[in-house]
Design an enzyme around this catalytic site. Structure first.
Site, PDB file in Angstrom:
ATOM      1  N   HIS A 108      35.695  40.451  46.928  1.00  0.00           N
ATOM      2  CA  HIS A 108      34.895  41.506  47.545  1.00  0.00           C
ATOM      3  C   HIS A 108      35.748  42.536  48.274  1.00  0.00           C
ATOM      4  CE1 HIS A 108      30.965  38.897  47.551  1.00  0.00           C
ATOM      5  NE2 HIS A 108      31.511  39.025  46.362  1.00  0.00           N
ATOM      6  N   ASP A 122      34.639  35.945  47.342  1.00  0.00           N
ATOM      7  CA  ASP A 122      34.147  36.682  48.515  1.00  0.00           C
ATOM      8  C   ASP A 122      35.285  37.598  48.988  1.00  0.00           C
ATOM      9  OD1 ASP A 122      32.804  37.373  51.031  1.00  0.00           O
ATOM     10  OD2 ASP A 122      31.502  35.679  50.614  1.00  0.00           O
TER      11      ASP A 122
END
Ligand SMILES: *[C@@H]1O[C@H](CO)[C@@H](O)[C@H](O)[C@H]1NC(C)=O
Length: 449
Positions: free
Chosen positions: A281, A258
């Protein structure tokens, strides 16, 4: 003219603070926490974990911990902590060469002496049986309400997350059919309500969820930290900041599933430098304003960092319906390679199906992107601002982004309700930015904090 002036004073603010805090980071660090760290002369360890003439080292082995990887050492660690807590500047030692199984623990400090050091040289592993987690816990290792807390060393915190990821991602798989882990997944290491927090040298890997979280802390220094979990492990943010001020994250290497760094509401004066992110991310501010909440974030600098094989590079995301303000953000000298979308503002953030547009929004102002270079795979620049509260004071300069595959047609830079200026030619050319000020008068959320 006014814009130029404010930009200039903004840049000089950054130049000065960045110069003070980074070109001479050590002295800045020392100066800032002098009053707290002065009496913290680093003890020298022997392999036995004793220090010459000092009784301030609390080796977990002396509290019956067994570094065999299977014995539950929760009580031994708590006993070591209880003793260290009474002595200012003491050290809890987790010695190298051993693996300690430890259940959920809160190293709680409201009545502790200041400046405790948690010297992590060995490995700490989390339990993988559902039994130890009750109906679900928000964190595994927690340090709360401390004044001056340092975790340092070459050791490892291993959340052994794959038993948790399996539950959400592979529900149908026979292999994991008997995994009964609770649906609430813990953060591996969390600091709450503490001041003068240092985390340096350690590795945190395979957390069930977020790896390292700071909530309601002031004066946080993270350096030389490694975060490592697979790119497809769900919601495994690297470092998560919330309601925290005066934070530095320096020279750290983050690979996760993430956001490598996620900055949430209540954060100000955050400086991130020399971070390597990927997979992951990217580095994100937000999502802010979820469920019509108010969000305030200011004074964020991310610079001299590298993103490789990430979903985004640098991003600000807000939900429709929030209020508050994100202001004075600088993303500078970010090298991207194989990044889907290197530059993103998304004021329509929605990670759960369909979200309706609303008239309220978290305002965005004075956001600067400079020297962002490298290769992308989907959108070079995506700036989607709210209809009700357009973004203002957005600047872009020295953007040099090439599609990964030379010659392939890619999306051109996209802007929606984005006001600001280009301070230099960019590649690809960015023609979608609007100059001047939005005519729309400010809506129900007036962007105040
Ligand atoms: C919200 O507004 C944006 C910009 O006007 C538009 O592109 C998008 O389709 C809208 N979304 C919904 C769910 O109405």
């Amino acid at each position: 003219m006014r814009k130029e002036l404010s930009l200039r004073s903004f840049s000089s603010f950054f130049l000065i603070s960045v110069f003070l805090c980074f070109s001479s980071f050590d002295s800045c660090n020392a100066r800032k926490s002098k009053h707290l760290k002065e009496n913290r002369s680093p003890p020298s360890y022997t392999t036995e974990g004793h220090v010459g003439g000092s009784s301030t080292i609390f080796n977990v082995l002396d509290f019956n911990a067994k570094g065999d990887g299977t014995t539950d050492n929760t009580k031994a660690f708590l006993d070591a902590w209880t003793n260290a807590c009474k002595v200012a500047g003491s050290t809890v030692l987790v010695p190298s060469g051993s693996t300690f199984l430890v259940g959920p623990i809160s190293f709680s400090g409201p009545n502790c002496q200041p400046n405790i050091i948690f010297q992590l040289d060995g490995t700490i592993i989390a339990p993988t049986g559902a039994g130890q987690w009750g109906s679900g816990l928000l964190q595994w290792l927690e340090f709360t309400k401390l004044k001056g807390i340092t975790i340092r060393g070459g050791g490892v915190i291993d959340g052994r997350g794959n038993v948790w990821w399996a539950r959400s991602e592979l529900d149908d798989s026979q292999i994991y059919a008997d995994s009964k882990m609770p649906s609430t997944k813990p953060t591996a290491l969390r600091f709450y309500g503490s001041s003068d927090v240092t985390v340096t040298g350690i590795t945190i890997r395979n957390s069930p969820q977020c790896h390292l979280k700071f909530d309601s802390c002031t004066g946080v220094q993270v350096s030389g930290v490694t975060v490592s979990s697979p790119g497809d492990s769900p919601h495994t943010d690297g470092i998560h900041l919330q309601n925290s001020q005066d934070v530095s994250i320096l020279g750290s290497n983050i690979a996760c599933g993430d956001d490598c760094v996620s900055i949430q509401t209540g954060c100000s004066n955050v400086n991130i430098r020399n971070v390597h992110c990927g997979p992951g991310h990217g580095i994100s501010i937000g999502g802010l304003g979820k469920d019509d909440t108010k969000a305030c974030v200011s004074g964020i600098t991310v610079r001299d960092s590298v993103m490789h094989n990430t979903l985004n590079g640098v991003r600000i995301k807000t939900w429709q319906g929030g209020s508050g303000l994100v202001q004075d953000v600088l993303f500078s000298n970010i090298q991207v390679s194989e990044v889907e979308s290197p530059i993103v503002i998304d004021q329509f953030y929605c990670d759960q199906g369909k979200c309706n547009n609303q008239s309220a929004a978290v305002a965005l102002s004075n956001i600067h992107f400079e020297k962002i270079t490298g290769t992308y795979t989907v959108n070079p620049v995506h700036l989607a601002c709210s209809d009700a509260l357009p973004c203002t004071g957005i600047t872009l300069s020295a953007i040099q982004l090439q599609p990964l595959q030379e010659g392939r047609t890619m999306s051109s830079p996209y802007c929606w309700q984005t006001y600001g200026e280009l301070l230099s030619p960019n590649s690809p050319p960015i023609n979608c930015l609007r100059t001047g000020k939005p005519s729309i008068s400010q809506g129900p959320s007036d962007g105040s904090c």
